[in-house]
Design a protein around this motif. Structure first.
Motif, PDB file in Angstrom:
ATOM      1  N   THR A 294      32.373  30.538  54.303  1.00  0.00           N
ATOM      2  CA  THR A 294      32.655  30.531  55.738  1.00  0.00           C
ATOM      3  C   THR A 294      31.500  31.138  56.520  1.00  0.00           C
ATOM      4  O   THR A 294      31.062  30.590  57.539  1.00  0.00           O
ATOM      5  CB  THR A 294      33.952  31.301  56.035  1.00  0.00           C
ATOM      6  OG1 THR A 294      35.056  30.620  55.434  1.00  0.00           O
ATOM      7  CG2 THR A 294      34.188  31.418  57.532  1.00  0.00           C
TER       8      THR A 294
ATOM      9  N   VAL B  60      34.473  41.665  56.428  1.00  0.00           N
ATOM     10  CA  VAL B  60      35.519  40.759  55.957  1.00  0.00           C
ATOM     11  C   VAL B  60      36.186  41.402  54.742  1.00  0.00           C
ATOM     12  O   VAL B  60      35.601  41.466  53.660  1.00  0.00           O
ATOM     13  CB  VAL B  60      34.940  39.377  55.601  1.00  0.00           C
ATOM     14  CG1 VAL B  60      36.043  38.461  55.075  1.00  0.00           C
ATOM     15  CG2 VAL B  60      34.267  38.758  56.818  1.00  0.00           C
TER      16      VAL B  60
ATOM     17  N   CYS C 204      27.267  40.818  50.123  1.00  0.00           N
ATOM     18  CA  CYS C 204      28.511  40.620  49.386  1.00  0.00           C
ATOM     19  C   CYS C 204      28.674  41.692  48.320  1.00  0.00           C
ATOM     20  O   CYS C 204      27.737  41.976  47.562  1.00  0.00           O
ATOM     21  CB  CYS C 204      28.519  39.235  48.736  1.00  0.00           C
ATOM     22  SG  CYS C 204      30.023  38.851  47.816  1.00  0.00           S
TER      23      CYS C 204
ATOM     24  N   TYR D 242      42.189  36.365  58.962  1.00  0.00           N
ATOM     25  CA  TYR D 242      41.354  35.471  58.158  1.00  0.00           C
ATOM     26  C   TYR D 242      41.341  34.039  58.688  1.00  0.00           C
ATOM     27  O   TYR D 242      40.312  33.350  58.613  1.00  0.00           O
ATOM     28  CB  TYR D 242      41.818  35.497  56.694  1.00  0.00           C
ATOM     29  CG  TYR D 242      41.496  36.790  56.001  1.00  0.00           C
ATOM     30  CD1 TYR D 242      40.196  37.099  55.617  1.00  0.00           C
ATOM     31  CD2 TYR D 242      42.502  37.723  55.751  1.00  0.00           C
ATOM     32  CE1 TYR D 242      39.897  38.301  54.988  1.00  0.00           C
ATOM     33  CE2 TYR D 242      42.216  38.931  55.121  1.00  0.00           C
ATOM     34  CZ  TYR D 242      40.911  39.215  54.750  1.00  0.00           C
ATOM     35  OH  TYR D 242      40.618  40.411  54.147  1.00  0.00           O
TER      36      TYR D 242
ATOM     37  N   HIS E  51      35.004  33.312  51.450  1.00  0.00           N
ATOM     38  CA  HIS E  51      34.582  34.089  52.618  1.00  0.00           C
ATOM     39  C   HIS E  51      33.073  34.004  52.842  1.00  0.00           C
ATOM     40  O   HIS E  51      32.609  33.995  53.984  1.00  0.00           O
ATOM     41  CB  HIS E  51      35.029  35.547  52.465  1.00  0.00           C
ATOM     42  CG  HIS E  51      36.514  35.711  52.436  1.00  0.00           C
ATOM     43  ND1 HIS E  51      37.362  34.959  53.206  1.00  0.00           N
ATOM     44  CD2 HIS E  51      37.314  36.542  51.707  1.00  0.00           C
ATOM     45  CE1 HIS E  51      38.618  35.309  52.972  1.00  0.00           C
ATOM     46  NE2 HIS E  51      38.614  36.264  52.065  1.00  0.00           N
TER      47      HIS E  51
ATOM     48  N   THR F  74      36.216  41.744  50.079  1.00  0.00           N
ATOM     49  CA  THR F  74      37.527  41.321  49.600  1.00  0.00           C
ATOM     50  C   THR F  74      37.558  41.351  48.069  1.00  0.00           C
ATOM     51  O   THR F  74      36.518  41.553  47.428  1.00  0.00           O
ATOM     52  CB  THR F  74      37.833  39.901  50.113  1.00  0.00           C
ATOM     53  OG1 THR F  74      36.698  39.054  49.857  1.00  0.00           O
ATOM     54  CG2 THR F  74      38.128  39.908  51.596  1.00  0.00           C
TER      55      THR F  74
ATOM     56  N   VAL G  42      31.087  41.116  52.979  1.00  0.00           N
ATOM     57  CA  VAL G  42      32.283  40.638  52.290  1.00  0.00           C
ATOM     58  C   VAL G  42      32.735  41.705  51.295  1.00  0.00           C
ATOM     59  O   VAL G  42      32.016  42.040  50.350  1.00  0.00           O
ATOM     60  CB  VAL G  42      32.017  39.303  51.574  1.00  0.00           C
ATOM     61  CG1 VAL G  42      33.243  38.878  50.769  1.00  0.00           C
ATOM     62  CG2 VAL G  42      31.652  38.229  52.592  1.00  0.00           C
TER      63      VAL G  42
ATOM     64  N   TYR H 118      38.876  33.996  61.465  1.00  0.00           N
ATOM     65  CA  TYR H 118      37.522  34.061  60.900  1.00  0.00           C
ATOM     66  C   TYR H 118      37.078  32.693  60.403  1.00  0.00           C
ATOM     67  O   TYR H 118      35.978  32.223  60.698  1.00  0.00           O
ATOM     68  CB  TYR H 118      37.493  35.090  59.775  1.00  0.00           C
ATOM     69  CG  TYR H 118      36.251  35.065  58.915  1.00  0.00           C
ATOM     70  CD1 TYR H 118      35.000  35.412  59.424  1.00  0.00           C
ATOM     71  CD2 TYR H 118      36.331  34.701  57.560  1.00  0.00           C
ATOM     72  CE1 TYR H 118      33.867  35.388  58.625  1.00  0.00           C
ATOM     73  CE2 TYR H 118      35.210  34.688  56.754  1.00  0.00           C
ATOM     74  CZ  TYR H 118      33.972  35.027  57.288  1.00  0.00           C
ATOM     75  OH  TYR H 118      32.849  35.000  56.487  1.00  0.00           O
ATOM     76  N   GLU H 119      37.958  32.034  59.665  1.00  0.00           N
ATOM     77  CA  GLU H 119      37.656  30.706  59.138  1.00  0.00           C
ATOM     78  C   GLU H 119      37.397  29.710  60.273  1.00  0.00           C
ATOM     79  O   GLU H 119      36.491  28.860  60.181  1.00  0.00           O
ATOM     80  CB  GLU H 119      38.827  30.221  58.271  1.00  0.00           C
ATOM     81  CG  GLU H 119      38.751  28.786  57.816  1.00  0.00           C
ATOM     82  CD  GLU H 119      37.709  28.536  56.742  1.00  0.00           C
ATOM     83  OE1 GLU H 119      37.321  27.363  56.562  1.00  0.00           O
ATOM     84  OE2 GLU H 119      37.273  29.511  56.091  1.00  0.00           O
TER      85      GLU H 119
ATOM     86  N   LEU I 175      37.968  36.173  45.931  1.00  0.00           N
ATOM     87  CA  LEU I 175      37.976  35.710  47.312  1.00  0.00           C
ATOM     88  C   LEU I 175      36.589  35.738  47.946  1.00  0.00           C
ATOM     89  O   LEU I 175      36.421  35.311  49.090  1.00  0.00           O
ATOM     90  CB  LEU I 175      38.945  36.563  48.145  1.00  0.00           C
ATOM     91  CG  LEU I 175      40.393  36.581  47.656  1.00  0.00           C
ATOM     92  CD1 LEU I 175      41.242  37.442  48.579  1.00  0.00           C
ATOM     93  CD2 LEU I 175      40.947  35.175  47.564  1.00  0.00           C
ATOM     94  N   HIS I 176      35.607  36.237  47.218  1.00  0.00           N
ATOM     95  CA  HIS I 176      34.256  36.282  47.773  1.00  0.00           C
ATOM     96  C   HIS I 176      33.743  34.891  48.131  1.00  0.00           C
ATOM     97  O   HIS I 176      33.151  34.688  49.192  1.00  0.00           O
ATOM     98  CB  HIS I 176      33.287  36.932  46.777  1.00  0.00           C
ATOM     99  CG  HIS I 176      33.490  38.402  46.603  1.00  0.00           C
ATOM    100  ND1 HIS I 176      32.738  39.150  45.726  1.00  0.00           N
ATOM    101  CD2 HIS I 176      34.343  39.273  47.187  1.00  0.00           C
ATOM    102  CE1 HIS I 176      33.120  40.413  45.771  1.00  0.00           C
ATOM    103  NE2 HIS I 176      34.102  40.508  46.647  1.00  0.00           N
TER     104      HIS I 176
ATOM    105  N   VAL J 293      37.699  41.844  59.965  1.00  0.00           N
ATOM    106  CA  VAL J 293      38.564  40.740  59.546  1.00  0.00           C
ATOM    107  C   VAL J 293      39.537  41.278  58.503  1.00  0.00           C
ATOM    108  O   VAL J 293      39.128  41.741  57.438  1.00  0.00           O
ATOM    109  CB  VAL J 293      37.745  39.576  58.959  1.00  0.00           C
ATOM    110  CG1 VAL J 293      38.667  38.430  58.571  1.00  0.00           C
ATOM    111  CG2 VAL J 293      36.686  39.109  59.946  1.00  0.00           C
TER     112      VAL J 293
END
Length: 356
Positions: free
Chosen positions: A105, A28, A115, A75, A102, A94, A92, A78-79, A98-99, A54
């Motif tokens: 989700t 992501v 992450c 995105y 995501h 991003t 993750v 993905y959501e 934005l962590h 993603v």
């Protein structure tokens, strides 16, 4: 000596080999680091395999589908839960702020998470991120690749065994010219809202976390200064120097620095009552480490030491997911650094020493 520790210990002391099927991972956030370092590392490894990408960029999605055969979605998909049957866990990568959404989700879909560091742009958001994974009963690993680097793990064993006596000081630096090459000022790392911090958050966390990992200690107080003479860095710190106290009055200190401009540099040094260890190319992805060890027994210099720690990072995560093994760089580990980074920012803003 350290060469005995390095050669006698397995490169993968965590690896039981008890993984039947690779853990399928959705990526992501497909920026340059994910595309050029993380995804190839998964492909090169044993226990993790990338299956879903993603990204908000159609060209990036098409490129990753062509190069790696990944199912590529945006995105919104993905959501909404698209392709959840094609991945077991989520990486993750991003921008920091934005962590949280995501990761939330991923947790809502029942997927384990690795992450990128730092966990988020603020402590409060990082705490919510960790709680989301705990509430959903999914695994969370903070992507501290240096904790899976064989040289760093052997260094921890050497130090824990009294190789340099009692800890006295750690010194580390990570200088990354963020505007080098084709990179310009229009990037998320220079956006204070998205990043949370500049050089401190992006690269300063490396010497901090690696020193914590090697020593097995957590910070008790910090003092710091920051400088941003270049107007391009008006929202984030361009340079940071911070002193971290460990173990109280009878403990040891770490003197760390990080910069977003200057000659590229990564180094880490530990000094004890009976010796010294210095590592050059300490945090560069996939680099051969240059290690110098000085003890009463003599001086040892090792070149071209180590292996690709990013391959080990994703294999470590996938192995833990598949076997239920403990993860050392978990959400709690990431929160210790988030609180320390926030204290560094507070100290730099006020000029005061800040206790943790």
């Amino acid at each position: 000596m350290f060469d005995t520790t390095l050669s006698a210990a397995s490169d993968r002391d965590w690896d039981t080999g008890a993984v039947e099927d690779p853990v399928r991972i959705a990526i992501v956030g497909c920026g340059n680091y994910a595309r050029s370092v993380s995804i190839p590392a998964m492909v090169a490894g044993t226990y993790a395999t990338p299956t879903v990408a993603v990204s908000g960029a159609p060209d990036t999605r098409a490129s990753l589908a062509d190069e790696f055969g990944l199912t590529s979605i945006d995105y919104d998909a993905y959501e909404a839960g698209a392709a959840t049957d094609e991945y077991d866990a989520v990486y993750v990568a991003t921008p920091n702020r934005l962590h949280l959404p995501h990761v939330e989700t991923a947790a809502r879909h029942g997927k384990h998470v690795i992450c990128e560091k730092p966990l988020e742009a603020t402590v409060e958001r990082a705490e919510r991120l960790v709680a989301a994974c705990a509430d959903a009963d999914v695994r969370l690993m903070t992507a501290y690749r240096m904790q899976t680097d064989p040289v760093v793990r052997r260094l921890r064993e050497f130090v824990a065994g009294g190789g340099i006596g009692d800890f006295q000081r750690a010194v580390g630096d990570f200088t990354f010219p963020v505007l080098g090459g084709d990179a310009g000022p229009d990037q998320w790392r220079l956006d204070g809202h998205l990043a949370g911090g500049g050089a401190l958050y992006d690269v300063g966390v490396y010497p901090l976390n690696t020193a914590r990992f090697v020593a097995g200690d957590d910070p008790t107080a910090v003092s710091a200064t920051t400088r941003s003479p270049d107007p391009a860095f008006d929202e984030v710190d361009q340079h940071v120097d911070f002193r971290v106290e460990f173990g109280g009055e009878d403990g040891w200190v770490g003197n760390f620095s990080a910069s977003f401009s200057g000659h590229f540099n990564t180094e880490l040094e530990f000094l004890g009552t009976d010796g010294r260890v210095a590592v050059r190319s300490a945090f560069e992805p996939g680099a051969d480490r240059e290690v110098t060890v000085e003890t009463p027994d003599g001086t040892l210099e090792l070149a071209e030491a180590g292996a690709d720690e990013t391959v080990a990072e994703f294999d470590y995560f996938a192995h833990a997911v598949a076997t239920g093994a403990d993860v050392e760089p978990d959400g709690a580990d990431g929160l210790v650094d988030m609180r320390t980074l926030a204290a560094v920012q507070a100290s730099a803003a006020t000029g005061d020493r800040v206790e943790l």
